[in-house]
Design a protein around this motif. Structure first.
Motif, mmCIF file in Angstrom:
data_model
loop_
_atom_site.group_PDB
_atom_site.id
_atom_site.type_symbol
_atom_site.label_atom_id
_atom_site.label_comp_id
_atom_site.label_asym_id
_atom_site.label_seq_id
_atom_site.Cartn_x
_atom_site.Cartn_y
_atom_site.Cartn_z
ATOM 1 N N UNK A 1 0.834 -1.146 -0.003
ATOM 2 C CA UNK A 1 0.029 0.207 0.141
ATOM 3 C C UNK A 1 0.784 1.167 -0.111
ATOM 4 N N UNK A 2 1.906 1.026 0.478
ATOM 5 C CA UNK A 2 3.024 2.158 0.486
ATOM 6 C C UNK A 2 3.848 2.405 -0.547
ATOM 7 N N UNK A 3 3.928 1.285 -1.328
ATOM 8 C CA UNK A 3 4.904 1.236 -2.648
ATOM 9 C C UNK A 3 4.647 2.080 -3.953
ATOM 10 N N UNK A 4 5.659 2.795 -4.329
ATOM 11 C CA UNK A 4 5.610 3.546 -5.506
ATOM 12 C C UNK A 4 5.665 2.465 -6.775
ATOM 13 N N UNK A 5 6.606 1.524 -6.446
ATOM 14 C CA UNK A 5 6.833 0.475 -7.526
ATOM 15 C C UNK A 5 6.614 -0.626 -7.037
ATOM 16 N N UNK A 6 5.672 -1.625 -7.607
ATOM 17 C CA UNK A 6 5.796 -3.082 -7.194
ATOM 18 C C UNK A 6 6.301 -4.031 -8.212
ATOM 19 N N UNK A 7 6.983 -4.844 -7.992
ATOM 20 C CA UNK A 7 7.777 -5.909 -8.841
ATOM 21 C C UNK A 7 7.346 -7.303 -8.420
ATOM 22 N N UNK B 1 3.206 -0.890 -11.830
ATOM 23 C CA UNK B 1 3.123 -2.482 -11.517
ATOM 24 C C UNK B 1 4.070 -3.050 -12.561
ATOM 25 N N UNK B 2 4.946 -4.044 -12.197
ATOM 26 C CA UNK B 2 5.625 -4.971 -12.989
ATOM 27 C C UNK B 2 5.410 -6.186 -12.771
#
Length: 293
Positions: free
Chosen positions: A203-209, A229-230
């Motif tokens: 929820x606090x991520x700017x980028x999620x891989x 989102x990756x």
């Protein structure tokens, strides 16, 4: 929301490499030569290796397919690896996984000459990556970095959450995203199956891989607006309404999450096509390094 189109980007990269190969030919230089080793008759592996060989032909590389029987002994396979290591005409090669159960995969991968390890799996190359030295990056993480760079996704100072700690994707991604440069300079949290309260991180991520392999695991209520989102996940899910009997799903609930994303990779057509393109790019780098020497 913008789609990070891996299919189009990979084709662009292949065209760029093909143009460079044409120039090499015009200059009388040796063109890159990639070999693929496959043991047995695994259907998915045969398809994947076949696409690699076709890609080589498409861009003007020399290619060799080394097809070995499933009954080959570990010692015989190690002899073949030694032969490939010593083949001066060969710039790089890959050993397609999985291998039959009677063969120790780690022993085989360690036997590959790091200077020909265009998959980027050898500990020598992994260490050089961590030290930010010239090396062959693992093809899938390399493809992700290329997508981020070409679509000008801002990563500096951003909070990146990586889901999954495999040696092939998760762990190298955590290193690459924290390295100096662009893309990179990100603050990275590496999460995995033992991470508690995963949603607090996502929820606090700017980028999620995410490279978890659990279909549609990441839902819209687990991310914030504007997230990048990756999705590296790729899982066959049974579907009687589809002519193939299955559909391909990623780790992300695309319909829900895409509505909150600034950038997102589709599945299929996102990270997948980039993997082969970066394998070719690594092979071109291997040829350049060998020619310098």
């Amino acid at each position: 929301m913008q789609i990070l189109d891996g299919k189009k980007t990979s084709e662009d990269i292949k065209k760029e490499i093909a143009a460079e190969v044409q120039q090499m030919k015009a200059n009388g230089e040796k063109v890159p030569h990639l070999a693929a080793v496959i043991v047995g008759n695994n259907g998915a592996s045969l398809t994947y290796v076949g696409s690699k060989v076709r890609s080589c032909e498409q861009i003007g590389f020399d290619s060799t397919l080394v097809a070995l029987p499933e009954t080959i002994t570990e010692a015989e396979l190690l002899d073949k690896i030694k032969e490939l290591n010593e083949n001066e005409d060969l710039d790089g090669y890959i050993v397609q996984l999985p291998l039959p159960k009677h063969i120790d995969e780690e022993k085989i991968l360690l036997a590959i000459d790091p200077q020909k390890d265009v998959d980027g799996f050898h500990p020598t190359n992994f260490g050089r990556m961590a030290l930010e030295m010239e090396t062959f990056l693992p093809a899938t993480p390399f493809g992700i970095m290329e997508l981020l760079e070409r679509y000008k996704v801002e990563t500096s100072g951003k909070h990146t959450v990586v889901i999954g700690r495999s040696h092939i994707v998760g762990r190298p991604m955590s290193i690459l995203m924290s390295r100096k440069g662009n893309p990179g300079d990100s603050t990275v949290t590496l999460t995995h199956s033992r991470t508690k309260n995963l949603e607090e991180y996502t929820k606090n991520a700017d980028i999620i891989i995410t490279a978890l392999g659990v279909p549609e695991f990441l839902k819209a209520d687990m991310v914030k607006d504007g997230v990048v989102i990756i999705d590296v996940g790729i899982t066959r899910v049974e579907d009687a309404t589809n002519s193939k009997g299955y559909v391909i799903k990623g780790d992300v609930d695309f319909d829900g999450v895409s509505k909150k994303s600034s950038f997102i990779t589709p599945v299929p057509g996102g990270v997948g096509p980039m993997t082969i393109a970066m394998l070719l790019k690594n092979t071109l780098l291997a040829r350049k390094i060998r020619s310098r020497k």
